[in-house]
Scaffold this motif. Structure first.
Motif, PDB file in Angstrom:
ATOM      1  N   GLY A 178       0.494  -1.225   0.452  1.00  0.00           N
ATOM      2  CA  GLY A 178      -0.237  -0.163  -0.207  1.00  0.00           C
ATOM      3  C   GLY A 178       0.699   1.306  -0.422  1.00  0.00           C
ATOM      4  N   THR A 179       2.297   1.128  -0.561  1.00  0.00           N
ATOM      5  CA  THR A 179       2.673   2.564  -0.937  1.00  0.00           C
ATOM      6  C   THR A 179       2.576   3.053  -2.269  1.00  0.00           C
ATOM      7  N   ALA A 180       1.713   3.192  -3.337  1.00  0.00           N
ATOM      8  CA  ALA A 180       1.992   3.569  -4.120  1.00  0.00           C
ATOM      9  C   ALA A 180       1.144   4.801  -4.361  1.00  0.00           C
ATOM     10  N   SER A 181       0.722   5.559  -3.216  1.00  0.00           N
ATOM     11  CA  SER A 181       0.413   6.881  -3.266  1.00  0.00           C
ATOM     12  C   SER A 181       1.071   7.809  -2.155  1.00  0.00           C
ATOM     13  N   THR A 182       0.758   8.906  -1.315  1.00  0.00           N
ATOM     14  CA  THR A 182       0.446   9.787  -0.240  1.00  0.00           C
ATOM     15  C   THR A 182      -0.348  10.198   0.392  1.00  0.00           C
TER      16      THR A 182
END
Length: 393
Positions: A178-182
């Motif tokens: 779940g690290t594809a957005s900020t």
């Protein structure tokens, strides 16, 4: 094709098979590096993790958050980070080869080929002092094409936000973690904040440590004929969430389509970008009614459905807009003032953020499955409508 049977596995030296296996080995090698890369960015008292972090940090010192190279760290990057990357890629390729050779051995030609490619690639990058196609010095970040393969538009996001976007070739690690957005540190403005979904999204974004969450309340900060009070807020907003709406036949078209389009257009006009910052985002709440239409003779539901379907055409145009990153949230019915349902608004917000953390721009929030089917309608049937006003009657 030349092949021979052995007691344990089959040997195949067909060029196509060798190339296919080599590609798989290369991808697995990149995934091992991505996993190590992710681990290097985790806070830990473990000595190995701290060593990984120190070793990899030279890369971020060389190519920083401003997306410029710092010659001071050029050789540190070459002797510290690049050997780590090469080792991970070759080790991952070797592991892949050991597994696949049990199914179909290519006499080691596939491993030889992928190792040769990795040596050539690393040598070329080293010769160019660390410069490669994934590290362009953008003055303004371009919009990422949002495919499974990683290009420079995606990789540089990791240098702007080092806690996310770890994929180097494919996005599987970012999908898994779940690290594809900020979300952390972003300035959020939200309409419909007093509604069930608006409240739930606000609470969950606070848990994600958004920098600020500003409510844009209808009748207070804005109305359908006066948006002037929200212009200063829009100018300083990173993520605009439009969660307002109604099923009232007299105001549904205005609320669900026209005002949404008006606010997005104002956001695009007033939100300027300074330097290599993350692209501004717009999240809008659609409906599964975009797919199945209205199933009753109730006038309110008919107008509501028509308003959602018309906005979907605008949403499709915003999806392709290079000025913003548009996310179309398509929920099934959830419990709210608009009606009772079997799931809560908090469940809908949780699922929406699960998809968004994985980079989804079309966000299915469903227990019926209609939102998944609607993806194909939204992407391949709905025509992007680029006019600035709703026309339905």
């Amino acid at each position: 094709m030349a092949s021979a049977s052995t007691s344990s596995y089959q040997i195949c030296i067909h060029p196509g098979v060798i190339l296919g296996c080599a590609i798989i080995h290369y991808i697995i090698g990149s995934l091992l590096f991505d996993l190590v890369h992710w681990k290097a960015h985790q806070r830990s008292h473990n000595s190995f993790t701290r060593w990984l972090s120190r070793t990899h940090s030279a890369h971020h010192q060389y190519f920083g958050r401003n997306l410029k190279f710092n010659a001071k760290f050029r050789y540190t990057n070459l002797v510290s980070h690049m050997p780590l990357e090469f080792f991970c890629q070759t080790a991952g390729s070797g592991i892949s080869w050991l597994v696949l050779r049990r199914l179909c051995s290519t006499a080691g030609y596939d491993l030889l080929l992928v190792t040769l490619v990795q040596i050539i690639r690393t040598s070329v990058v080293a010769w160019n002092l660390g410069y490669d196609s994934n590290h362009p010095s953008y003055d303004t970040l371009p919009k990422d094409p949002n495919t499974m393969l990683v290009g420079p538009q995606y990789h540089v996001l990791h240098h702007v936000d080092p806690h996310n976007y770890f994929g180097s070739m494919v996005r599987l690690i970012d999908l898994a973690f779940g690290t594809a957005s900020t979300l952390k540190g972003r300035r959020v403005a939200i309409t419909g904040s007093s509604g069930a979904l608006g409240k739930a999204l606000t609470a969950r974004l606070r848990a994600e440590r958004a920098a600020s969450i500003t409510p844009l309340r209808h009748g207070m900060e804005w109305s359908s004929d006066n948006y002037s009070a929200i212009l200063p807020v829009l100018a300083k907003t990173d993520i605009l969430i439009l969660a307002h709406g109604t099923k009232d036949a007299n105001t549904a078209l205005q609320a669900n389509c026209k005002s949404t389009v008006d606010i997005i257009e104002l956001f695009k006009q007033n939100r300027s970008r300074k330097g290599p910052e993350l692209i501004p985002e717009v999240w809008c709440v659609g409906s599964e009614a975009e797919l199945h239409g209205c199933w009753s003779d109730d006038k309110d539901m008919q107008v509501y459905t028509r308003s959602k379907r018309e906005f979907a055409s605008f949403a499709r145009a915003y999806y392709e807009d290079d000025a913003i990153l548009y996310r179309h949230i398509v929920p099934a019915a959830f419990d709210s003032r608009m009606g009772a349902a079997i799931v809560t608004a908090d469940w809908a917000a949780k699922v929406a953020l699960w998809w968004i953390r994985r980079g989804a721009q079309y966000v299915p929030v469903t227990y019926t499955g209609f939102a998944f089917l609607n993806y194909f309608r939204f992407m391949y049937w709905v025509q992007p409508y680029r006019k600035k006003q709703c026309t339905a009657k």
